[in-house]
Design a protein around this motif. Structure first.
Motif, mmCIF file in Angstrom:
data_model
loop_
_atom_site.group_PDB
_atom_site.id
_atom_site.type_symbol
_atom_site.label_atom_id
_atom_site.label_comp_id
_atom_site.label_asym_id
_atom_site.label_seq_id
_atom_site.Cartn_x
_atom_site.Cartn_y
_atom_site.Cartn_z
ATOM 1 N N SER A 165 11.961 2.992 6.382
ATOM 2 C CA SER A 165 12.158 1.618 6.837
ATOM 3 C C SER A 165 11.110 1.097 7.825
ATOM 4 O O SER A 165 10.703 -0.076 7.692
ATOM 5 N N PRO A 166 10.634 1.873 8.805
ATOM 6 C CA PRO A 166 9.644 1.296 9.727
ATOM 7 C C PRO A 166 8.380 0.814 9.012
ATOM 8 O O PRO A 166 7.854 -0.267 9.314
ATOM 9 N N LEU A 167 7.906 1.625 8.063
ATOM 10 C CA LEU A 167 6.711 1.250 7.308
ATOM 11 C C LEU A 167 7.028 0.178 6.283
ATOM 12 O O LEU A 167 6.309 -0.827 6.164
ATOM 13 N N VAL A 168 8.099 0.361 5.537
ATOM 14 C CA VAL A 168 8.471 -0.583 4.477
ATOM 15 C C VAL A 168 8.694 -1.976 5.040
ATOM 16 O O VAL A 168 8.171 -2.980 4.512
ATOM 17 N N GLY A 169 9.450 -2.071 6.126
ATOM 18 C CA GLY A 169 9.724 -3.363 6.734
ATOM 19 C C GLY A 169 8.476 -4.035 7.256
ATOM 20 O O GLY A 169 8.303 -5.261 7.116
ATOM 21 N N ALA A 170 7.571 -3.246 7.841
ATOM 22 C CA ALA A 170 6.326 -3.799 8.371
ATOM 23 C C ALA A 170 5.450 -4.355 7.261
ATOM 24 O O ALA A 170 4.842 -5.428 7.401
ATOM 25 N N VAL A 171 5.381 -3.639 6.139
ATOM 26 C CA VAL A 171 4.561 -4.108 5.011
ATOM 27 C C VAL A 171 5.118 -5.419 4.459
ATOM 28 O O VAL A 171 4.369 -6.375 4.211
ATOM 29 N N SER A 172 6.420 -5.475 4.265
ATOM 30 C CA SER A 172 7.016 -6.704 3.731
ATOM 31 C C SER A 172 6.871 -7.865 4.709
ATOM 32 O O SER A 172 6.568 -8.997 4.308
ATOM 33 N N ASN A 173 7.051 -7.598 5.992
ATOM 34 C CA ASN A 173 6.871 -8.660 6.993
ATOM 35 C C ASN A 173 5.434 -9.171 7.022
ATOM 36 O O ASN A 173 5.202 -10.347 7.336
ATOM 37 N N ALA A 174 4.483 -8.302 6.686
ATOM 38 C CA ALA A 174 3.075 -8.697 6.694
ATOM 39 C C ALA A 174 2.665 -9.412 5.412
ATOM 40 O O ALA A 174 1.514 -9.838 5.284
ATOM 41 N N GLY A 175 3.597 -9.549 4.465
ATOM 42 C CA GLY A 175 3.308 -10.300 3.246
ATOM 43 C C GLY A 175 3.089 -9.459 2.013
ATOM 44 O O GLY A 175 2.860 -9.998 0.934
ATOM 45 N N GLY A 176 3.149 -8.123 2.154
ATOM 46 C CA GLY A 176 3.017 -7.247 0.990
ATOM 47 C C GLY A 176 4.374 -6.841 0.457
ATOM 48 O O GLY A 176 5.404 -7.387 0.848
ATOM 49 N N LEU A 177 4.381 -5.856 -0.438
ATOM 50 C CA LEU A 177 5.631 -5.326 -0.968
ATOM 51 C C LEU A 177 5.838 -3.922 -0.410
ATOM 52 O O LEU A 177 5.192 -2.968 -0.838
#
Length: 320
Positions: free
Chosen positions: A24-36
Motif C-alpha cells: 500500500s505505501p508504494l501503490v498509493g503513492a504511484v496512484s496519487n502521482a497519476g500512475g497505476l
C-alpha cells in the motif's frame, strides 16, 4: 481508446506488481502521482489481500490494480476479494486468465496480462483482455527470453489492443523509446525500488543503487523458472548447484524465503535482490511523484527533439 482513458489515470505508467514489495505505501503513492499503482498479491491469503486493498484505499482515491499470480491455489478466493472490494483493474501472470474472464467481465474488471511472447499476446487478445504488458527479459524477477527491444515491436504489430512495455525502462529516454516501438504505456519495477515510498529495507535499495549494467544474472533456467536478481553469494551458490544438475527440491530449499530475507531483513548477500538490468540507471532515492513527473518531462523533451531529427539528408542534384 488510449491506456490512460481506459484506466482513468494521468500518466501512462504502471508500477509492477512485485511480490512482497508492491504494498500500500508504494501503490498509493504511484496512484496519487497519476500512475497505476499495483498491489502484488503473490503469497497472500484472501484476508491479507483485503487488508492491503483497504490500506491502499486509505491512501488514495485514484485507480489502482491488483496483480494476480494465476498459479496460486487460492486465486478464486483472491478474485472474490477483488470483486467485493471494488477493484476494477487486475494484471495477471503465471498462467492464463481464461477460466476467470466471464466473472471479470461480469463485474466490469479490466484485465491486463503480462506476456513474454507474441504467441501469448495473440492468445490473450483472443480471450478478450483489455490490454497487455509485453515484458522483456531485462526485467527483474520472473522473466522470459526475448529482449524488450525485440519483443515490443513484434507484439504491437501483432495485436490491436493497447500494449504496455516493460523491461529495461528507468528514465524518460526509455519511455520515449517504448512509444517509438508502438507502446501506449510503460510498466516499471526496478526504478520504483529506489523510491522513498517503496517498503523495502534500505540495504535492498542500496544494492540497486550500487549495481551496474552487469550486476544481475538469471537463475532457475534449468527448472523452467528463470528469475533475474543482483549477484551475491546465494545466487552464486544457486548457479553452482544448477551447473551440477541439482534437483529442483535442492534448488528450492536454497531459495526458500530468500526474497523476504532481502526485502524485510536487508540480507542482500543471502537474500534474493530481484532487480532488472537497468539498475545501473537507478542512482538515487527519490519520491514517487518526483520520479514520475521528471521521467515524463524528459520523455516529452526527447520526443520533441526527435521531431526535428532528419535521418536521411536530401542532397541537391548537380547538373554536369
Amino acid at each position: 481508446m488510449g491506456i490512460t482513458k481506459l484506466l482513468g489515470i494521468k500518466y501512462p505508467i504502471f508500477q509492477g506488481g512485485m511480490a512482497q514489495i508492491a504494498l500500500s505505501p508504494l501503490v498509493g503513492a504511484v496512484s496519487n502521482a497519476g500512475g497505476l499503482g499495483t498491489i502484488g498479491s503473490g503469497g497472500f491469503t484472501a484476508d491479507r489481500l483485503r487488508e492491503e486493498i483497504r490500506k491502499t484505499k486509505a491512501i488514495t482515491d485514484k485507480p489502482f490494480a491488483v496483480n494476480l499470480m494465476l498459479m496460486m491455489n487460492n486465486i478464486p478466493e483472491l478474485i472474490q476479494v477483488v470483486i467485493e472490494e471494488g477493484v476494477k483493474i487486475v494484471t495477471t501472470g503465471a498462467g492464463t486468465p481464461a477460466p476467470y474472464m466471464p466473472i471479470f467481465k461480469e463485474h466490469g474488471i479490466k484485465v491486463i496480462p503480462v506476456v513474454p511472447s507474441v504467441k501469448l499476446a495473440k492468445k490473450m487478445e483472443a480471450l478478450g483482455v483489455d490490454a497487455i504488458v509485453a515484458e522483456g527479459t531485462e526485467s527483474g524477477g520472473h522473466v522470459g527470453e526475448t529482449t524488450t527491444m525485440a519483443l515490443l515491436p513484434q507484439v504491437t504489430s501483432a495485436v490491436s489492443i493497447p500494449v504496455v512495455a516493460a523491461g529495461g525502462i528507468a528514465d524518460g529516454r526509455g519511455i520515449a523509446a517504448a512509444f517509438a516501438l508502438g507502446a501506449q504505456g510503460v510498466q516499471l519495477g526496478t526504478r520504483f525500488l529506489t523510491t522513498d515510498e517503496c517498503p523495502t529495507h534500505i540495504n535492498f535499495k542500496k544494492a540497486v543503487i550500487e549495481a551496474d549494467d552487469t550486476s544481475t544474472t538469471v537463475t532457475g533456467r534449468s527448472v523452467g523458472a528463470p528469475v533475474r536478481s543482483i549477484k551475491n553469494s546465494m545466487i552464486a551458490e544457486y548457479l553452482k548447484l544448477e551447473r551440477e544438475k541439482a534437483s529442483r527440491d535442492k534448488l528450492e530449499e536454497l531459495a526458500l524465503g530468500s526474497l523476504r530475507r532481502a526485502v524485510f531483513d536487508g540480507d542482500t548477500d543471502r537474500g534474493s535482490v530481484m532487480a532488472g538490468q537497468i539498475s545501473g540507471l537507478c542512482k538515487e532515492i527519490t519520491t514517487v511523484e518526483k520520479m514520475i513527473t521528471s521521467m515524463f518531462t524528459e520523455a516529452q523533451e526527447v520526443l520533441n527533439r526527435l521531431g526535428n531529427v532528419t535521418l536521411v539528408e536530401e542532397k541537391e542534384s548537380v547538373l554536369e
